[in-house]
Design an enzyme around this catalytic site. Sequence first.
Site, PDB file in Angstrom:
ATOM      1  N   ASP A   1      -3.880  59.614  27.009  1.00 29.02           N
ATOM      2  CA  ASP A   1      -2.964  60.747  27.007  1.00 29.02           C
ATOM      3  C   ASP A   1      -1.937  60.522  25.907  1.00 29.02           C
ATOM      4  O   ASP A   1      -1.425  59.415  25.735  1.00 29.02           O
ATOM      5  CB  ASP A   1      -2.259  60.897  28.358  1.00 29.02           C
TER       6      ASP A   1
ATOM      7  N   ASP B   1      -9.826  66.813  29.728  1.00 22.47           N
ATOM      8  CA  ASP B   1      -8.857  67.548  30.551  1.00 22.47           C
ATOM      9  C   ASP B   1      -7.653  67.878  29.678  1.00 22.47           C
ATOM     10  O   ASP B   1      -6.523  67.497  29.958  1.00 22.47           O
ATOM     11  CB  ASP B   1      -8.445  66.717  31.767  1.00 22.47           C
TER      12      ASP B   1
ATOM     13  N   ASP C   1      -3.301  59.535  20.594  1.00 20.63           N
ATOM     14  CA  ASP C   1      -3.933  60.804  20.268  1.00 20.63           C
ATOM     15  C   ASP C   1      -5.415  60.707  20.617  1.00 20.63           C
ATOM     16  O   ASP C   1      -6.095  59.748  20.227  1.00 20.63           O
ATOM     17  CB  ASP C   1      -3.741  61.090  18.781  1.00 20.63           C
TER      18      ASP C   1
END
EC number: 2.5.1.16
Length: 293
Positions: free
Chosen positions: A108, A167, A146
Amino acid sequence: MANTTGSWLREPIRDDVVDLWRLHEVHCTADTDFQRVLIADTHLGVTLFCDDNPQSAENGQLIFHEAEFTPAALLAEQLRSVLVIGCSEGTVPLIATELGVEHVDHVDIDPECVRLCTDHLPYGYTPEDLKRAEHGEGAVRLHYADGADFVSEALRRGDRYDVIVLDLPEEDEDQDAGHNAMYGQGFFTTYRQLLNPGGVLSTHVSRPHLSFPTAETAESLRRPWQQLGNTFGTRVFFRSTEHPWAAIMLATPAEVDEPVRLMRERLPQLARAPRTIDDAELRGATYLPLALR
């Protein structure tokens, strides 16, 4: 509009349609280095918004997150290593570990958002879960990076996964949106290279066509389906009958005869029975919509 208790949040759906969300108690607001985060009580319980777009909500989040992971787990030949890109809440990595996955790389880009979710959402990572994941003390290893960079480095290292879950925020019409590239044809090819033989990619589709199916919005559904078909041998569509956000596209490099039948056969063999998916749901939710037939 100020994000204050008793106010309304305006969520653009398309140029001529918006959703209005009544905010009750606001738990936190923050402008991180990457996005505007709001966590507040709505009619769906505690709800996470990023840049005014709902990402998940207390009532229904399990349906969405199980839909992202469980069908992919059923289609995959094995279930040892998983890559999750996005999912600030940490729910998908936790579902993976409940199903016995030995290694989960959770990537994330926004550490502040992840920590706010841990502090304020009644689902996903607990503070103890987050600490262990940040230190790699267990099955889940959390990487603040990233996603595109992580994927490139993983490919260079020779890492391989049985399931990859995207997601991310839904594909944005703003071509400058950084995460858009990860929905592109080039990245789908990269994801295929990162998969073990028999591995599965799981990605979700955008809400506009799901909420307001028209001729012009159908392209947002058809484009990723076609891109997956250009790259993978088998595709499966999964639209939860219980939740409007849970429209998932699965793809595997292998050519699988009757993939839904195979998934249904494997359902009783899962280490933990999913709470929102049963045999009847698998049959109904995988029916291909008219826009893709």
